[in-house]
Design an enzyme around this catalytic site. Structure first.
Site, PDB file in Angstrom:
ATOM      1  N   ASP A 162       0.846  -1.203   0.000  1.00  0.00           N
ATOM      2  CA  ASP A 162       0.000   0.000   0.000  1.00  0.00           C
ATOM      3  C   ASP A 162       0.874   1.243   0.000  1.00  0.00           C
ATOM      4  O   ASP A 162       2.082   1.158  -0.220  1.00  0.00           O
ATOM      5  CB  ASP A 162      -0.955  -0.027   1.192  1.00  0.00           C
ATOM      6  CG  ASP A 162      -2.328   0.528   0.846  1.00  0.00           C
ATOM      7  OD1 ASP A 162      -2.394   1.681   0.388  1.00  0.00           O
ATOM      8  OD2 ASP A 162      -3.333  -0.188   1.020  1.00  0.00           O
TER       9      ASP A 162
ATOM     10  N   HIS B  83      -3.716   5.529   3.492  1.00  0.00           N
ATOM     11  CA  HIS B  83      -4.447   4.326   3.113  1.00  0.00           C
ATOM     12  C   HIS B  83      -3.816   3.064   3.702  1.00  0.00           C
ATOM     13  O   HIS B  83      -4.501   2.180   4.222  1.00  0.00           O
ATOM     14  CB  HIS B  83      -4.500   4.246   1.582  1.00  0.00           C
ATOM     15  CG  HIS B  83      -5.514   3.303   1.034  1.00  0.00           C
ATOM     16  ND1 HIS B  83      -5.178   2.084   0.484  1.00  0.00           N
ATOM     17  CD2 HIS B  83      -6.857   3.394   0.942  1.00  0.00           C
ATOM     18  CE1 HIS B  83      -6.268   1.473   0.067  1.00  0.00           C
ATOM     19  NE2 HIS B  83      -7.304   2.245   0.329  1.00  0.00           N
TER      20      HIS B  83
ATOM     21  N   SER C  65     -11.472  -1.606  -0.183  1.00  0.00           N
ATOM     22  CA  SER C  65     -10.167  -1.423   0.462  1.00  0.00           C
ATOM     23  C   SER C  65     -10.176  -1.948   1.886  1.00  0.00           C
ATOM     24  O   SER C  65      -9.161  -2.436   2.382  1.00  0.00           O
ATOM     25  CB  SER C  65      -9.790   0.060   0.500  1.00  0.00           C
ATOM     26  OG  SER C  65      -9.134   0.458  -0.667  1.00  0.00           O
TER      27      SER C  65
END
Length: 462
Positions: free
Chosen positions: A141, A181, A386
């Site tokens: 990520d 994220h 996600s």
């Protein structure tokens, strides 16, 4: 800067892409290494990297820059009978799979709206048997706050790597305040639960792998290779190609198809066959948030990966969640209000409950700045596939902690067999389960972590 190339347009998708001087070339398996290297030299190429996830495969470049002629040059090489693959490194826009006290996705609970929510993956019950002990989850990520209170326990972090640099480093920390994220997805998978949020597998270890380069970069394959070779049991990827807006069916991006480049596909194949000492790593991909069929998404639809859809607090598909034959399972996530008038909540509870997980604990730009207050180190509204993807990866960690000798295919089957069949009449035919128990919207259903660990225990102890 060595050279600057033009931006091209993919004739199949209409999307912009950029090429580099790097060429991926794979010779047929019957050639020797010496023969391959002699051919590379004879062709006027130099080796940048001899990859180990495929036989006779290399990233090479011309000694003299080719500029826009690199595409024609690679096509000529591809005509040779001793060349299996040859193409320039093509970079496309990358998209994270995110839409936007109460960890309702882990257990039946009374949320802040003072309403009982019973739409979890039954994780709390599973924790009585397994919490992911000694299992390593690699998360690929955009950056990871390793100073966060949920990731600082002894031995929590394993083999961190940053592939954003020309020479990979061991520092996957966020470079700016927008790289949030990775911290959130890692929190869903394996946050310790020490202060304010538990991951699905709180005692699993985290292998943080930073990668923000565009889709198709050489580093993409390197990230999977590193994860497999450094001891990852599970690899979680909450990203993929761009997609259309979930609420706009006329968005032309819905019709774009994206193929996974051979070097990434071979690296994933290496991880799923050679990883875990030959038992195979489990590779999870977020299905996508375009409310579109993902069977032509070359990443999530790759048969070697497990595609995870998202379902909401009312046990139905999230409005944005992609669908298709490649969906393997669903996991709870936050939702968005659907503009379709048929999509109405089954109760008065808003369909906007998000997932509580880790957030940045400090401003990355201020290296010496004090940490935020503990309450500000978490977010309540993480959502999208996600969030569903690392949740499913956490369930796989619970299974492997019970029975580490299971093969990747055996764990994959347990994840199918453990599911609860959920759905809603508004899903129509696409939401119905076929004779094999599979749905285009939910895969084999919503994961039930307690069922999964019991199935693993049954395989270990007759």
């Amino acid at each position: 800067m060595r050279f600057a190339g033009s931006a091209l347009v993919d004739v199949h998708t209409g999307a912009p892409l950029v090429y580099t001087e790097n060429l991926f070339i794979k010779f047929i398996d019957t050639l020797t290494q010496a023969a391959c290297e002699a051919l590379i030299e004879a062709l006027g190429l130099s080796i940048k990297q001899a990859v180990t996830y495929a036989t006779n495969a290399y990233f090479v470049c011309q000694i003299k820059p080719l500029g826009s002629q690199v595409c024609d040059f690679s096509m000529r090489l591809l005509q040779r009978p001793d060349v299996e693959y040859c193409y320039p490194e093509i970079l496309r826009q990358r998209s994270n799979r995110t839409i936007h006290p109460n960890q309702w996705h882990l257990k039946k609970t009374l949320v802040t709206y003072q309403m009982m929510v019973d739409a979890s993956a039954n994780v709390e019950a599973a924790h009585a048997l397994s919490q992911g002990e000694n299992i390593v989850i690699a998360v690929i990520d955009d950056g990871f706050d390793l100073s966060h209170p949920e990731f600082v326990s002894p031995g929590k972090i394993v083999a961190p790597k940053n592939f954003d640099r020309r020479k990979p480093s061991d520092d996957p920390q966020p470079s700016n305040k927008h790289e949030v994220h990775g911290t959130a997805t890692a929190g869903v998978a394996c946050a310790d639960g020490a202060q304010g949020a538990s991951g699905v597998a709180p005692k699993a270890r985290l292998m943080p792998i930073k990668l923000t380069k565009p889709i198709g970069a050489k580093a993409e394959a390197d990230a999977f290779l590193h994860a497999a070779n450094a001891g990852a049991d599970i690899i979680s990827c909450s990203w993929g190609p761009p997609e259309g807006h979930w609420a706009d069916p006329s968005d032309p991006k819905h019709k774009r198809n994206y193929a996974m480049p051979a070097h990434t596909r071979l690296a994933i194949k290496y991880a799923t066959t050679k990883g875990r000492n030959g038992k195979g790593c489990l590779v999870f991909f977020a299905a996508g948030n375009g409310n579109e069929c993902m069977d032509d998404d070359g990443y999530a639809s790759n048969p070697d990966v497990i595609a995870v859809a998202a379902c909401n607090d009312q046990s139905r598909r999230c409005a944005y969640s992609d669908f298709g034959r490649a969906i393997w399972c669903a996991f709870p996530s936050g939702d968005e209000a659907n503009p379709d008038p048929r999509f109405k909540p089954a109760t008065s509870l808003p369909v906007t409950l998000g997932i509580r997980t880790a957030d940045l604990s400090r401003d990355p730009a201020k290296k010496e700045a004090p940490s935020k207050a503990l309450a500000d180190c978490y977010i309540e509204n993480f959502s999208g596939t996600s969030s569903a993807c690392p949740g499913a990866a956490g369930v796989a960690a619970l299974v492997l902690a019970i029975h580490p000798q299971l093969s990747g295919s055996e764990v994959r089957q347990i994840l199918a067999d453990c599911c609860d069949k959920i759905g809603h009449p508004d899903d129509g035919e696409a939401g119905e389960y076929d004779l094999t128990g599979h749905s285009r919207y939910y895969g084999y259903g919503r994961l039930n972590a307690f069922n999964a660990v019991r199935l693993a225990l049954a395989k270990r102890t007759p």
